[in-house]
Design a protein around this motif. Structure first.
Motif, PDB file in Angstrom:
ATOM      1  N   TRP A  94      68.551  87.148  24.579  1.00 14.11           N
ATOM      2  CA  TRP A  94      67.839  86.719  25.783  1.00 14.11           C
ATOM      3  C   TRP A  94      66.447  86.177  25.475  1.00 14.11           C
ATOM      4  O   TRP A  94      66.152  84.996  25.742  1.00 14.11           O
ATOM      5  N   LYS A  97      66.369  83.113  22.818  1.00 10.54           N
ATOM      6  CA  LYS A  97      66.787  81.803  23.330  1.00 10.54           C
ATOM      7  C   LYS A  97      65.784  81.249  24.332  1.00 10.54           C
ATOM      8  O   LYS A  97      65.510  80.041  24.349  1.00 10.54           O
ATOM      9  N   ILE A  98      65.231  82.105  25.155  1.00  8.99           N
ATOM     10  CA  ILE A  98      64.224  81.639  26.109  1.00  8.99           C
ATOM     11  C   ILE A  98      63.018  81.063  25.368  1.00  8.99           C
ATOM     12  O   ILE A  98      62.461  80.018  25.754  1.00  8.99           O
ATOM     13  N   GLN A 129      69.622  81.348  30.225  1.00  4.77           N
ATOM     14  CA  GLN A 129      68.388  81.411  29.433  1.00  4.77           C
ATOM     15  C   GLN A 129      67.566  80.136  29.556  1.00  4.77           C
ATOM     16  O   GLN A 129      66.334  80.176  29.644  1.00  4.77           O
TER      17      GLN A 129
END
Length: 264
Positions: A94, A97-98, A129
């Protein structure tokens, strides 16, 4: 009189037998001509789109094995609903990737291809994301679509038939082009829902093997550019992004068919 007639009858019989034996061969050759070969993969509504090849002739290959469009959809849904993958997407992957998506989007903002006012869509967003990344860099009017929704970031939608009206978005992003069974339809839906002068950014894997859920393999950027019939290619550059190695930026035309290409 009888003697002169016999040779003529024999000649006629030989000619007739030759034609009879030759005709099936001629028919077989005709049936094997390229213009008589058709792609037989199933599509939405059982329509068979002749524009999508089943062979590697345009720098893109559609992977075989799908017996119907429904079978293709079910396979993609199975990936999205895979408990192990979903757990990875919403935990370990999470924040990572963000952070990476945020860097890509900040770069696009610096190049004036994205702004805080851009109404934005992320295509094939899984758990969202990239949508969250857009919102964190200031692009608040952002949403994703996927076959399985993930509220509030992702709504339900098939990227071959987007659930939005014409000329809706200023910006569209996707890194799942390789999952499109009908690449021409995938691109046509982007161009339909993108506003004139709107920007589309695709992260694609060129000449690189993708995962087992991919529906096509792209061997050059050329066939992708050809699919964008209503847009200009703005820029192509190399990237390193979750399996993708190429970023292609397109801008939907208002009028005309000029093309400006910048490579870096």
């Amino acid at each position: 009189m009888k003697t002169s007639t016999q040779p003529k009858l024999l000649t006629f019989k030989y000619v007739f037998l030759s034609l009879l034996l030759t005709l099936p061969i001629l028919l077989l050759v005709f049936r094997l001509q390229p213009q008589n070969l058709r792609w037989t993969a199933a599509a939405p509504g059982n329509i068979r789109p002749p524009t999508v090849p089943n062979i590697t002739t345009r720098g893109i290959r559609i992977r075989p094995g799908y017996t119907s469009y429904e079978a293709y959809i079910q396979r993609q849904v199975n990936k999205t609903l895979n408990p192990r993958l979903r757990q990875v997407w919403i935990t370990r992957d999470w924040d990572r990737k963000i952070q990476v998506f945020s860097q890509f989007f900040q770069n696009l903002k610096r190049r004036s291809l994205l702004s805080n006012d851009s109404k934005s869509l992320c295509i094939g967003a899984r758990v969202g994301q990239e949508v969250e990344a857009l919102r964190r860099v200031g692009v608040s009017d952002s949403v994703g679509i996927d076959l399985v929704p993930y509220p509030p970031l992702v709504v339900k939608g098939d990227f071959h038939n987007q659930p939005f009206g014409n000329d809706t978005f200023d910006f569209e992003f996707s890194n799942v082009f390789d999952h499109a069974l009908l690449p021409d339809k995938f691109v046509a839906e982007i161009e339909r829902t993108l506003k004139p002068r709107g920007v589309c950014v695709l992260h694609v894997a060129v000449a690189r093997r993708t995962d087992k859920y991919s529906a096509n393999d792209l061997f050059s950027i050329k066939p992708l550019v050809e699919m964008f019939r209503r847009s200009e290619l703005v820029q192509v550059r190399e990237i390193d992004g979750f399996g993708a190695n190429t970023e292609a930026v397109f801008m939907k035309r208002e009028t005309g068919y000029g093309e400006h290409i910048q490579r870096s």
